[in-house]
Every structure is written in structure tokens, then in C-alpha cells.
Design a protein around this motif. Structure first.
Motif: not given
Length: 211
Positions: A38-39, A44-47, A95-99, A104-105
Motif C-alpha cells: 500500500x506504500x 503511480x507516477x513513481x512506477x 525499489x526499497x521502501x518502508x515495510x 486492497x487496490x
């Protein structure tokens, strides 16, 4: 740090992970298929790029940085990443990101993959890891399908070392929808990073191969 040294510096050991149906292990160390973390719900603009949309592939908790996850996204168009499969032009996103928990999307969901949980990692001798299939091998030495030097040229120039690989030989039969193809042609994706004596930085997709 002994395990870190053995796994990513001396490379005598590695960590192996497997994909298992969600009903048998709801609390693994990540997941393959399903919805993205959910991060990324508002990212979406990052991916996605102007001319290219991406599917979520997998997320795994970082084994040496407990507050982080690593997520992988692949282009929806197979021809795009088939033509761009070697660093620095590899079009796979790492991509590394917080856990984060699973969203749900279904903004990035790959319709060809059935969600499976990634098991807790098992530390094993690197040489022994060559004897059996796995979904993910972290550390040790990569198990290559093709051994041409050109795969490593730019990676070595930028001091990027093997971090982990995702190997489609380790897919359980229940992971793919019957009418869909293996995303990497029954191959393997190799992730590299700047790996120091005590930390790992900037994971990237190094290359992917198939036979």
C-alpha cells in the motif's frame, strides 16, 4: 554480523526463499503476485511512465534492514523488458521502501500471477544451493543461465555486486494462471547493489536471463 559476512562478503552461505500458497503461511517474509504494497497506492507516477505501465511482481522484507522492503515491478509489455534486459538499460524497477502491508487496490496487479507468500529465509551453504530449485537466492554466488561477461560490464564499473536472484525454476505449479506465460521465459532475474562490509545501498536490476 557474522551471517552478513558469510552471505554477502565471503559468500560461503546464502539465504533461500520459497513460494507457498497463502493458506499455508499467511505471515511470510513477503509475497509474489497479488497487489502491490500500500506504500505505492499514491505512487503511480513513481512506477508508471508516460508510455509504459508496470505490473507488480514481488515484495520481500530486507533481511538486514528490518524496517525496509524491496519491491520489484516489471513492464506490462514483455517486448519492452526483453529488449532492455541488462544494466544500465534494464527496464525492471527495483525499489526499497518502508515495510508496508498489501494494498486492497489492484493498481499494479499482474493478472497472470496467483498470489503466493514468500517463506521465511533459510540459511544454507552456497555450494549446496546449486542442487535444488528455489524462488529467491540471496547472497552467495548467482546461479547463472548464461555466463557471458557482458552482463557484468557496467555493474563492475559501478561497483555493484550480486544481491539476490529470483528464479522461475522455483515457481510452484499454482503460481501461474494456466493460460499465462512465465514473466521471464522460465528464466531468472538478478538484483545487484552497492554492498559494503556493513550495509547495502541502491539495489538495482542487473539483468535477466532465460535459456
Amino acid at each position: 554480523m557474522k551471517n552478513y559476512t558469510n552471505i554477502l562478503v565471503e559468500r560461503t552461505d546464502c539465504i533461500l526463499y520459497y513460494a507457498v500458497p497463502c493458506s499455508s503461511n499467511e505471515h511470510g517474509t513477503g509475497w509474489i503476485g497479488g497487489n502491490a504494497p500500500d506504500f505505492f497506492d499514491e505512487q503511480a507516477n513513481l512506477i508508471h511512465q508516460t508510455n509504459q505501465s508496470y505490473y507488480f511482481y514481488l515484495s520481500i522484507i530486507h533481511p538486514f534492514q528490518s524496517e525496509s522492503m524491496i519491491s520489484i515491478f516489471i513492464p506490462e509489455d514483455y517486448e519492452v523488458y526483453l529488449d532492455n534486459n541488462i544494466y544500465p538499460s534494464c527496464s525492471i524497477k527495483v525499489l526499497e521502501h518502508p515495510i508496508s502491508k498489501e494494498s486492497v487496490k489492484d493498481l499494479f496487479t499482474n493478472p497472470g500471477l496467483i498470489k503466493h507468500v514468500i517463506s521465511d529465509g533459510e540459511i544454507t551453504d552456497d555450494k549446496k544451493s546449486k542442487e535444488s530449485p528455489f524462488l529467491i537466492k540471496l547472497g552467495g554466488n548467482p546461479r547463472l543461465i548464461q555466463e557471458e561477461d557482458y552482463y557484468f560490464t557496467k555493474l563492475k564499473e559501478e561497483s555493484l555486486s550480486f544481491f539476490f536472484q529470483v528464479d522461475e525454476e522455483g515457481y510452484p505449479e499454482t503460481l501461474l494462471h494456466p493460460e499465462d506465460n512465465y514473466p521471464f521465459g522460465f528464466g531468472s532475474l538478478y538484483i545487484f547493489a552497492n554492498i559494503g562490509l556493513t550495509e547495502i545501498q541502491h539495489p538495482v536490476a542487473g539483468f535477466w536471463q532465460f535459456s
